[in-house]
Design an enzyme around this catalytic site. Structure first.
Site, mmCIF file in Angstrom:
data_model
loop_
_atom_site.group_PDB
_atom_site.id
_atom_site.type_symbol
_atom_site.label_atom_id
_atom_site.label_comp_id
_atom_site.label_asym_id
_atom_site.label_seq_id
_atom_site.Cartn_x
_atom_site.Cartn_y
_atom_site.Cartn_z
ATOM 1 N N ARG A 68 0.968 -1.204 -0.014
ATOM 2 C CA ARG A 68 -0.082 0.135 0.032
ATOM 3 C C ARG A 68 0.972 1.127 0.109
ATOM 4 O O ARG A 68 0.394 2.348 0.331
ATOM 5 C CB ARG A 68 -0.963 -0.090 1.009
ATOM 6 C CG ARG A 68 -2.063 -1.159 1.031
ATOM 7 C CD ARG A 68 -2.935 -1.027 2.469
ATOM 8 N NE ARG A 68 -3.790 -2.128 2.294
ATOM 9 C CZ ARG A 68 -4.719 -2.142 3.387
ATOM 10 N NH1 ARG A 68 -4.663 -1.464 4.270
ATOM 11 N NH2 ARG A 68 -5.630 -3.248 3.086
ATOM 12 N N ARG A 125 2.179 9.130 -5.534
ATOM 13 C CA ARG A 125 1.163 10.077 -6.139
ATOM 14 C C ARG A 125 1.902 11.114 -7.112
ATOM 15 O O ARG A 125 2.927 11.429 -7.042
ATOM 16 C CB ARG A 125 0.592 11.169 -5.074
ATOM 17 C CG ARG A 125 -0.338 10.388 -3.987
ATOM 18 C CD ARG A 125 -0.919 11.338 -3.096
ATOM 19 N NE ARG A 125 -1.498 10.501 -1.748
ATOM 20 C CZ ARG A 125 -1.363 10.819 -0.608
ATOM 21 N NH1 ARG A 125 -0.772 12.130 -0.139
ATOM 22 N NH2 ARG A 125 -1.817 10.224 0.412
ATOM 23 N N ARG A 153 6.978 -6.144 17.213
ATOM 24 C CA ARG A 153 7.992 -4.833 17.226
ATOM 25 C C ARG A 153 7.825 -3.898 18.249
ATOM 26 O O ARG A 153 6.565 -3.659 18.620
ATOM 27 C CB ARG A 153 8.197 -4.167 16.050
ATOM 28 C CG ARG A 153 8.886 -4.980 15.021
ATOM 29 C CD ARG A 153 10.367 -5.522 15.148
ATOM 30 N NE ARG A 153 11.334 -4.685 15.036
ATOM 31 C CZ ARG A 153 12.576 -4.448 15.492
ATOM 32 N NH1 ARG A 153 12.873 -5.970 15.937
ATOM 33 N NH2 ARG A 153 13.388 -3.503 15.221
ATOM 34 N N ARG A 208 13.180 7.831 13.267
ATOM 35 C CA ARG A 208 12.844 9.408 13.018
ATOM 36 C C ARG A 208 12.785 10.136 14.484
ATOM 37 O O ARG A 208 12.806 9.647 15.454
ATOM 38 C CB ARG A 208 11.235 9.340 12.482
ATOM 39 C CG ARG A 208 10.307 8.679 13.492
ATOM 40 C CD ARG A 208 8.806 8.719 12.870
ATOM 41 N NE ARG A 208 7.853 8.089 13.886
ATOM 42 C CZ ARG A 208 6.431 8.156 13.666
ATOM 43 N NH1 ARG A 208 5.966 8.368 12.456
ATOM 44 N NH2 ARG A 208 5.475 7.647 14.670
ATOM 45 N N GLU A 246 13.028 8.125 17.784
ATOM 46 C CA GLU A 246 12.319 6.980 18.041
ATOM 47 C C GLU A 246 13.475 5.862 17.534
ATOM 48 O O GLU A 246 13.903 5.827 16.412
ATOM 49 C CB GLU A 246 10.922 6.821 17.338
ATOM 50 C CG GLU A 246 10.235 7.874 17.839
ATOM 51 C CD GLU A 246 8.777 7.676 17.134
ATOM 52 O OE1 GLU A 246 8.527 6.630 16.314
ATOM 53 O OE2 GLU A 246 7.640 8.243 17.123
ATOM 54 N N TYR A 306 -2.982 -4.094 14.028
ATOM 55 C CA TYR A 306 -2.499 -2.709 14.272
ATOM 56 C C TYR A 306 -3.798 -1.651 13.708
ATOM 57 O O TYR A 306 -4.094 -1.990 12.607
ATOM 58 C CB TYR A 306 -1.131 -2.202 13.486
ATOM 59 C CG TYR A 306 -1.035 -0.857 13.730
ATOM 60 C CD1 TYR A 306 -0.153 -0.519 14.654
ATOM 61 C CD2 TYR A 306 -1.258 0.217 12.704
ATOM 62 C CE1 TYR A 306 -0.036 0.907 14.897
ATOM 63 C CE2 TYR A 306 -1.122 1.232 12.941
ATOM 64 C CZ TYR A 306 -0.506 1.859 14.023
ATOM 65 O OH TYR A 306 -0.257 3.198 14.307
ATOM 66 N N ASP A 361 -5.371 2.209 13.265
ATOM 67 C CA ASP A 361 -5.451 3.582 13.443
ATOM 68 C C ASP A 361 -6.436 3.815 14.707
ATOM 69 O O ASP A 361 -7.316 3.206 14.624
ATOM 70 C CB ASP A 361 -5.779 4.385 12.128
ATOM 71 C CG ASP A 361 -4.455 4.216 11.409
ATOM 72 O OD1 ASP A 361 -3.190 4.050 11.989
ATOM 73 O OD2 ASP A 361 -4.516 4.000 10.005
#
Length: 366
Positions: free
Chosen positions: A172, A176, A249, A280, A300, A348, A350
């Site tokens: 995914r 763009r 993880r 990040r 992180e 997972y 959102d």
């Protein structure tokens, strides 16, 4: 005191259920092993900045009902997730879009030119059916983008070589051909002004809350207190790892207060080369367009999970999914225990999906 529901976990799933149950006149006891409510969406105020204690949480959804639901608890700002990727001394916009392509290839200005450049990179690639993540990524976006912006970051994130990871992880990948840095395509997006903790506080206002309370340490005492249990912890732990441990993880954070007003100019900067140990850096003030004199950053580090660490990302490969199904079959036979949330469902989610799943349970149960 007897309760209608014992809710294990004061995160988003348990809190939504507690709020809806309270409205129906139910008595709830909600417990959490941490010293605070909110689970991973907990925000802590440091130097006047709402710090996302467990990593960046950007609310986004295309479901107006979910957007309206969460807006009853807080006013949301107009924050748009537009992360930046840093590779060595170069920076690129994410998701991959025309800004990324024109920076990578200075001769590229139009979508047609970008497509032609990617096609040129794929002209000698013979991958019919990708066998691993590396092949899948190269087939999608070519070698240059893969080498600079995908390979190192992904291998740090999962702790494995890209050639050892399954291809579905990256299927995914957003690509763009417009000059649009908005990472999400959703209709609604933002950050609650004042942080996420206030939302959970309002949701739990009608329930009794006990913190620093580990369900497994007080199981006998707790189970007798309520007619039903909503369990949002790890499903394999609930069954004492009867079939073995599900894999995750984990993430480790190093948070620092800096005596400057602006460290990196963006809330999220990904470090995509493997040699940089963190994945990040989050600069929290930018989530709420802060103008404070100081700033707070969090590095992180993706981390190997052990039972002593917090599980963040389920490793949904064939082996773990098959193992989860065994636990799900046990859960389906429970009469007074209901499993939910990312750990209970080994998935997972959102935030908007967590709320949707919790409301679905409320419709069925209350």
């Amino acid at each position: 005191m007897k309760y209608d529901y014992l809710i294990v976990g004061a995160g988003l799933f348990g809190s939504v259920f507690a709020y809806e149950a309270s409205k129906k006149g139910k008595k709830n006891l909600i417990i959490d092993k941490r010293s605070h409510i909110g689970g991973n969406i907990y925000t802590e105020n440091i130097e006047g900045i709402n710090v996302h204690k467990y990593g960046a949480h950007i609310f986004h959804t295309s479901d107006k009902k979910i957007w309206d639901y969460v807006n009853q608890f807080a006013e949301f700002n107009r924050y748009t997730n537009s992360p930046v990727a840093r590779y060595k001394n170069e920076t690129y916009n994410l998701p991959f879009n025309m800004n990324t392509f024109s920076k990578l290839w200075p001769e590229v200005f139009t979508p047609e030119q970008a497509k032609a450049k990617i096609a040129e990179e794929l002209s000698d690639v013979k991958i019919a059916e990708p066998k691993n993540l590396e092949e899948q990524a190269i087939k999608l976006i070519g070698k240059t983008i893969y080498e600079k912006l995908v390979k190192g970051y992904t291998e740090k994130q999962w702790g494995m070589k890209a050639t050892e990871l399954p291809p579905f992880i990256i299927k995914r990948l957003p690509v763009r051909f417009t000059y649009d840095n908005n990472y999400f395509n959703d209709s609604y997006q933002g950050i609650p002004i004042g942080g996420y903790t206030q939302i959970i506080e309002k949701m739990l206002a009608g329930s009794e809350v006990r913190l620093n309370c580990d369900y497994f340490e007080h199981k006998q005492e707790l189970e007798g207190l309520a007619d039903k249990i909503i369990f949002t912890g790890p499903i394999d732990r609930y069954y004492d790892y009867k079939y073995g441990e599900l894999e995750y993880r984990s993430v480790r954070f190093e948070t620092e207060i800096l005596d400057m007003d602006n460290f990196q100019g963006n809330a999220v900067v990904n470090y995509t080369e493997y040699e940089v140990p963190y994945t990040r850096i989050i600069e929290h003030k930018h989530f709420e367009f802060g103008t404070q004199q100081k700033t707070v950053i969090s590095r992180e580090y993706s981390d190997k999970w052990t039972s002593e660490k917090e599980p963040y990302y389920p490793i949904n490969n064939d082996k773990n999914n098959a193992l989860y199904q065994k636990y799900a079959e046990l859960a389906a036979r429970e009469e007074n225990v209901i499993f939910g949330g990312r750990l209970g469902a080994y998935k997972y989610y959102d935030m908007h999906l967590v709320i949707a799943e919790a409301l679905k349970l409320c419709q069925k149960e209350l």
